[in-house]
Write a protein that holds these residues in place. Sequence first.
Motif, PDB file in Angstrom:
ATOM      1  N   LYS A 149       0.831  -1.202   0.000  1.00 43.59           N
ATOM      2  CA  LYS A 149       0.000   0.000   0.000  1.00 43.59           C
ATOM      3  C   LYS A 149       0.874   1.264   0.000  1.00 43.59           C
ATOM      4  O   LYS A 149       0.628   2.200  -0.763  1.00 43.59           O
ATOM      5  CB  LYS A 149      -0.913  -0.002   1.225  1.00 43.59           C
ATOM      6  CG  LYS A 149      -1.851   1.187   1.314  1.00 43.59           C
ATOM      7  CD  LYS A 149      -2.754   1.072   2.516  1.00 43.59           C
ATOM      8  CE  LYS A 149      -1.992   1.226   3.800  1.00 43.59           C
ATOM      9  NZ  LYS A 149      -2.883   1.245   4.990  1.00 43.59           N
ATOM     10  N   TYR A 150       1.898   1.255   0.870  1.00 44.98           N
ATOM     11  CA  TYR A 150       2.816   2.396   0.916  1.00 44.98           C
ATOM     12  C   TYR A 150       3.513   2.582  -0.429  1.00 44.98           C
ATOM     13  O   TYR A 150       3.676   3.713  -0.912  1.00 44.98           O
ATOM     14  CB  TYR A 150       3.878   2.190   2.003  1.00 44.98           C
ATOM     15  CG  TYR A 150       3.381   2.326   3.422  1.00 44.98           C
ATOM     16  CD1 TYR A 150       2.603   3.411   3.815  1.00 44.98           C
ATOM     17  CD2 TYR A 150       3.701   1.367   4.379  1.00 44.98           C
ATOM     18  CE1 TYR A 150       2.162   3.537   5.122  1.00 44.98           C
ATOM     19  CE2 TYR A 150       3.256   1.483   5.684  1.00 44.98           C
ATOM     20  CZ  TYR A 150       2.488   2.565   6.047  1.00 44.98           C
ATOM     21  OH  TYR A 150       2.052   2.682   7.346  1.00 44.98           O
ATOM     22  N   SER A 151       3.962   1.480  -1.036  1.00 40.62           N
ATOM     23  CA  SER A 151       4.679   1.549  -2.311  1.00 40.62           C
ATOM     24  C   SER A 151       3.799   2.145  -3.407  1.00 40.62           C
ATOM     25  O   SER A 151       4.255   2.940  -4.228  1.00 40.62           O
ATOM     26  CB  SER A 151       5.149   0.155  -2.728  1.00 40.62           C
ATOM     27  OG  SER A 151       6.041  -0.375  -1.794  1.00 40.62           O
ATOM     28  N   THR A 152       2.535   1.759  -3.413  1.00 37.38           N
ATOM     29  CA  THR A 152       1.601   2.299  -4.404  1.00 37.38           C
ATOM     30  C   THR A 152       1.463   3.806  -4.255  1.00 37.38           C
ATOM     31  O   THR A 152       1.450   4.549  -5.241  1.00 37.38           O
ATOM     32  CB  THR A 152       0.223   1.630  -4.251  1.00 37.38           C
ATOM     33  OG1 THR A 152       0.356   0.226  -4.446  1.00 37.38           O
ATOM     34  CG2 THR A 152      -0.762   2.191  -5.270  1.00 37.38           C
ATOM     35  N   THR A 153       1.399   4.258  -3.008  1.00 41.03           N
ATOM     36  CA  THR A 153       1.296   5.705  -2.745  1.00 41.03           C
ATOM     37  C   THR A 153       2.536   6.436  -3.237  1.00 41.03           C
ATOM     38  O   THR A 153       2.440   7.516  -3.829  1.00 41.03           O
ATOM     39  CB  THR A 153       1.104   5.954  -1.240  1.00 41.03           C
ATOM     40  OG1 THR A 153      -0.059   5.268  -0.796  1.00 41.03           O
ATOM     41  CG2 THR A 153       0.960   7.445  -0.956  1.00 41.03           C
TER      42      THR A 153
END
Length: 311
Positions: A149-153
């Motif tokens: 999720k963090y990487s997508t952001t």
Amino acid sequence: MSQKFMESLQTIADEVRLSFDEQSGILYGMKNGYTLSLESVDESFVFGLQFSLKQGTELPDAELLKQLVKESKIITNCSVNGYQVRYDLKTGRNAEKSAMNLEEVLELITRFLQDHHFVNCCADCGAEEVSVYAIGGAPIICCEECFKKYSTTIVENQTAQQQKKENIVAGIVGAILGSLIGVAAIVILGQLGYVAVISGLILAICTLKGYELLGGKLGNIGIVVSCLLMIAMVYFGSRLDWALTISKVYEWDLVSSFQFFPDLLKEGYIDSSSYYTDLGLLYVFTAIGAVPTIIGMAKERKATIESYKLG
């Protein structure tokens, strides 16, 4: 991060039996069953020690964790944000002393955590299966799902940044304003009798940062414009410094001293070897400031988009 300091961090990691990620400069691993990360503050032996913890199913007791600040002179502060727990550590002036103090304080903290039944958990969702990740150059202890999720952001933010246009006109204005700070440093130090590395460094850094601040980002055009401006401003700053000296010696006004400087240099009233030596040194010092700054800004931009699991 300098190679010398990287070597110091590797030495510390070896001594305290942690792993070291050269790309991010993060130390990480396990101590007495607790997953942790260590990040140096401004290439010093001051570290941010990070855990992600819970007590049963509850958030960690912040007041309880802060009690450790009184237990060790090495611990200077404790902050708790949700599951994330950070201790600020001042560990010494060199790698050997720092490693010794870190070994001591890590043992103290992790034993305290054991005594009060803290357990590892994800910084975001509280899940207990965690690893240390580097996200945008910063360490975070989380589960695999939250990492995704963090990487997508991060990717979304970078896409938005890439689509952001470089405002060249505003960037030039910012570079000019920044370079004037460097000119002031050249003149002030010159009047004190120094041709100092710091004046060239100030000129280079302020010019590049000034362009980036007002231009929105520093692209290839911005680098070329900033470098050309630095070349011009080094000459301007050096000439202004000499003009001030001339105005004092001959009791002329500054404008006349600046205007007739080339004639005085040509006629031999000014020692040409001293002038060109000083000018050459200023160009060298400015290059010393510009090249690492450009490389550092490029690495910083790269770090802000990279996300990966440590180890």
